[in-house]
Design an enzyme around this catalytic site. Structure first.
Site, short mmCIF file in Angstrom:
data_model
loop_
_atom_site.label_atom_id
_atom_site.label_comp_id
_atom_site.label_asym_id
_atom_site.label_seq_id
_atom_site.Cartn_x
_atom_site.Cartn_y
_atom_site.Cartn_z
N GLN A 190 -63.31 -59.70 -47.34
CA GLN A 190 -62.82 -58.61 -46.52
C GLN A 190 -63.51 -58.68 -45.16
O GLN A 190 -64.74 -58.62 -45.09
CB GLN A 190 -63.15 -57.30 -47.24
CG GLN A 190 -62.77 -56.06 -46.50
CD GLN A 190 -63.59 -54.86 -46.96
OE1 GLN A 190 -64.54 -55.01 -47.72
NE2 GLN A 190 -63.25 -53.69 -46.49
N GLU A 197 -61.57 -49.04 -52.60
CA GLU A 197 -62.99 -49.38 -52.67
C GLU A 197 -63.72 -48.39 -53.56
O GLU A 197 -64.68 -48.73 -54.23
CB GLU A 197 -63.59 -49.38 -51.26
CG GLU A 197 -65.00 -49.94 -51.22
CD GLU A 197 -65.50 -50.15 -49.79
OE1 GLU A 197 -64.94 -49.56 -48.85
OE2 GLU A 197 -66.46 -50.92 -49.64
N GLU A 238 -74.68 -40.59 -45.12
CA GLU A 238 -74.33 -39.59 -44.10
C GLU A 238 -72.81 -39.44 -43.98
O GLU A 238 -72.29 -38.33 -43.88
CB GLU A 238 -74.95 -39.98 -42.74
CG GLU A 238 -76.45 -39.80 -42.68
CD GLU A 238 -77.23 -40.81 -43.54
OE1 GLU A 238 -76.71 -41.91 -43.80
OE2 GLU A 238 -78.35 -40.48 -43.96
N SER A 283 -69.07 -60.28 -47.93
CA SER A 283 -69.52 -60.97 -49.13
C SER A 283 -68.45 -61.99 -49.54
O SER A 283 -67.27 -61.79 -49.27
CB SER A 283 -69.83 -60.00 -50.26
OG SER A 283 -68.82 -59.05 -50.38
N SER A 300 -65.92 -54.80 -41.14
CA SER A 300 -67.03 -54.35 -40.29
C SER A 300 -67.32 -55.36 -39.18
O SER A 300 -67.13 -56.56 -39.35
CB SER A 300 -68.29 -54.19 -41.12
OG SER A 300 -68.13 -53.14 -42.04
#
Lengths: 397, 357
Positions: free
Chosen positions: A116, A234, A367, A151, A119
């Site tokens: 994937q 996810e 958060e 990953s 990010s």
């Protein structure tokens, strides 16, 4: 074959018939898996022709159990978590017929590993800020940029890639989603070493990489919507077995307490019992969530479970180090290794302590999760947004 | 593994109890009540225990109850906590009833189930499950001694008094009972005294008292869950509508993140409370561990929820006119009731073989 979705009895008849025709002991592993896919017994809730037979998802466990009982080879799902858990549902939801037909079979059999590419160094929690550019050139796209925390990129055949295709509109609108050939020229995978010393993840550098337009997933500019299919999956936990008491790190620490009386102090005992109770409460909450899902009543508790376990893993592993004193200062191995899965129990306490720090960052920071709970579960007002109607190119970076 | 969910019947039951409490015990009425001399809301109790049948849920039908279980009773406890209702449900319908059921008593237990009479275990309210020290002497079928801090002691018609050789029933009229100005005036304490009080032995040995305390601690966790849920709901509603600096204060992360943590802790409290109630209902061998976990966890969650409720309401939360203090006082008292979290963790340490230093 009947047209109605099969029930449990019908499915077990089909599995028996399949096994009668394909002896697991005498059939080549890959041949067996491909045949299972073609028989619609791979992921039974998928449509016919794509490895499934439109059966209820809950029946998958029974089918898997029957195959396991017969000694059938598995598709080694632990090696292709992103493929099975994220790529497949995204292809199913947003792929064309051609894309599904091409990608899903080798994905399920494990021939093709997926990764994937979401990010970026400048787009972590704020994924929609990503800046990897894809520029159209006829029936292909030219891609430049950098992805991170990928990953399995070093073993993957395909990647799920989200790019910026229109920098002149607000960030959520100018994104487009592709399937990236990881063997294409210009794709460079580098290990990303983490504070534990090893490298579970990679950085992926994309330099003038060509992607055929046929590998675009969804419409141009629709990348955010497509990626929500990926991200939704996810956090879906598919009802597995109940987790026994004292599983995971608390079991390690409880065992240490029992085996090493000389390490015991009153203060540590207080802390141990406080954490033991919290871990047990979190375990029961996870069990309750599992029961809700099994009863077809999914709740919003998943985010809370992840939040709680991240905090508890960190506290419990920290307690273990303190209990051990000087022995806790011995680390097992700083060499850069490339583990294919995270195993907390076979490494040293120091590794557990350090690796647990990632639990509150990976898969949504604690958060961000608190924000999700506050806004989506409790209905509290959203954050004041300064980026909403601003073209992506004008956002401060 | 026990069933941790709520069934349809339990959801219906919850709706009924919630409606009844909303109609008969709005928090303004509860607040007015704490300054009256009446030790509990008798009208409310007659409606809840008598007409509604909430007191006999876990009592078999042949003994005059509803023949359900402690699971259903736990749902009532949740709603009572949520409403901080001043009724002797925990003390009479749970603790005394469980003790009498364990003793095989079949007379008084039916009266309790029907709400005809109220009985309470005469133990200091902070007593953890285990074997409470007998505080009274028995001589010639009469009791002498003192038991301070008995919850709902003034509401009781009958006091169930532990003595060295078993459990005794004493008519409340034969005991001295002094009201205690209690931290939690929605569940008041009384200092009780027995001076040759005539008594009837209802159980031999410590088993009945133990059952009463253990079942009480199991269901107190559900009451604490209700307290915490009531606090979270009130606080979320407040921070959505209270504006400061031109924004609802619920838009500030300083509050949002704390409320998210509280919500997470409450989802855990719900799971452990359900497990404890299910274990009590089934006589599950995991009951003692489940109760220790539930009390250690739910006590802390209810107190945290009430404290956050006061703090996030700001000035109004510190006033007598607001409901927050009713929850704070009930939560803190409930945390100490039937054993503090620390005592439950100590009990747990023995149960799961994690001995102290």
């Amino acid at each position: 074959m009947s047209t109605a979705p099969p029930d449990a009895d019908e499915l077990s008849r089909r599995v028996a018939a399949f096994l009668a025709e394909h002896d697991p002991a005498a059939t080549d592993r890959l041949k067996f898996l491909r045949a299972r896919f073609d028989a619609g017994l791979a992921w039974v809730h998928y449509p016919r022709g794509l490895g499934g037979c439109d059966a209820p998802r809950a029946l998958q466990r029974d089918v898997d159990r029957l195959f396991a009982k017969a000694g059938a080879p598995t598709n080694r799902p632990e090696r292709n978590g992103i493929g099975l858990g994220m790529a497949a549902p995204t292809l199913l939801a947003a792929g064309t017929d051609e894309q599904r037909a091409r990608f899903l079979r080798p994905l399920w059999t494990g021939e093709d590993i997926w990764c994937q590419l979401f990010s970026e160094p400048g787009a972590g929690s704020d994924l929609a800020a990503l800046g990897t550019r894809a520029v159209r050139d006829g029936d292909r796209w030219i891609v430049n940029g950098q992805k991170v925390w990928t990953s399995m990129a070093h073993e993957a055949r395909w990647g799920l890639l989200v790019t910026r295709t229109d920098p002149d509109v607000p960030k959520h609108r100018g994104m487009t989603y592709f399937v990236l050939d990881m063997t294409a020229p210009g794709v460079e995978v580098r290990p990303l070493r983490q504070l534990t010393g090893e490298a579970e993840f990679n950085e992926v550098f994309l330099t003038d990489v060509e992607i055929p337009d046929a590998h675009r997933l969804g419409e141009v500019g629709d990348g955010w919507r497509v990626s929500t299919h990926t991200l939704m999956n996810e956090r879906v936990s598919i009802g597995g077995a109940a987790v026994p008491r004292e599983s995971g790190m608390i079991g390690v620490v409880a065992g240490l307490w029992r085996d090493r009386p000389e390490l015991r102090t009153p203060g540590l005992h207080g802390e141990l019992m406080r954490l033991w109770v919290e871990v047990e409460a979190a375990r029961l909450a996870g069990e309750r969530l599992r029961q809700s899902l099994a009863a077809g009543r999914p709740g919003p508790e998943g985010s809370g479970t992840k939040l709680a376990f991240a905090k508890l893993n960190q506290e419990v592993s920290g307690l273990e180090l303190e209990m051990l004193g000087t022995d806790g200062l011995r680390y097992d191995d700083w060499t850069m290794r490339r583990p294919s899965e995270v195993d907390f129990t076979r490494r040293s306490p120091g590794y557990r302590y350090l690796r647990a720090k990632g639990n509150s960052i990976e898969g949504g920071t604690s958060e961000i999760l608190r924000g999700i709970i506050a806004e989506r579960v409790l209905g509290l007002p959203g954050e004041i947004r300064v980026d909403k109607d601003v073209p992506w190119k004008d956002l401060p970076k | 593994m026990t069933d941790l969910l709520y069934g349809e019947i339990e959801s219906d039951l919850r709706g009924g109890v919630r409606d009844l409490l909303a109609g008969k015990a709005p928090w303004t009425g509860v607040l007015a009540g704490v300054e009256k001399d009446d030790p509990f809301d008798a009208d409310l109790w007659h409606a809840l225990a008598g007409r509604f049948g909430a007191a006999g849920l876990a009592v078999p039908e042949e003994l005059g109850g509803a023949g359900a279980s402690w699971r259903e009773a736990a749902v009532v406890a949740e709603e009572i906590g949520r409403a901080v209702a001043p009724v002797p449900f925990l003390t009479s319908a749970v603790m005394a009833t469980a003790a009498l059921l364990a003793a095989g008593e079949s007379d008084l237990v039916g009266d309790l189930a029907e709400g005809e009479r109220i009985a309470v275990l005469a133990v200091p309210f902070g007593t953890p499950p285990g074997e409470p020290p007998a505080r009274v002497r028995v001589a010639g079928g009469a009791l002498t001694g003192e038991v301070p801090g008995v919850a709902d002691g003034l509401a009781a018609d009958v006091l169930l008094v532990p003595a060295a050789d078993g459990l005794y029933a004493v008519d409340a009229a034969d005991a001295g009972r002094a009201p205690v100005t209690s931290l939690d005036m929605t569940r008041r304490l009384a200092d009780t005294a027995f001076d040759g009080a005539p008594a009837r032995r209802v159980a031999d040995g410590p088993g009945a008292v133990r059952a009463g305390l253990l079942t009480g601690a199991a269901l107190l966790a559900s009451e604490q869950l209700g307290i915490a849920e009531g606090c979270l709901d009130a606080t979320v509603a407040h921070v959505k509508t209270r504006y400061q600096f031109g924004r609802p204060i619920g838009s500030y992360q300083a509050l949002k993140h704390r409320l998210a943590d509280l919500w997470t802790a409450i989802t855990q409290a719900r799971a452990v409370a359900r497990h404890a109630a299910a274990c009590a209902a089934a006589g599950d061998p995991d009951l003692e561990i489940a109760v220790a976990v539930a009390q250690a966890h739910c006590s802390a969650v209810a107190v945290k929820a009430a404290e956050e409720c006061v703090q996030m309401h700001g000035g109004i939360g510190f006033t007598w006119e607001h409901s927050a203090h009713l929850y704070l006082k009930r939560a803190k008292s409930a945390a100490i009731a039937l054993g503090t979290p620390d005592r439950h963790r100590a009990a747990l340490a023995a149960l799961v073989d994690l001995p102290p230093a």
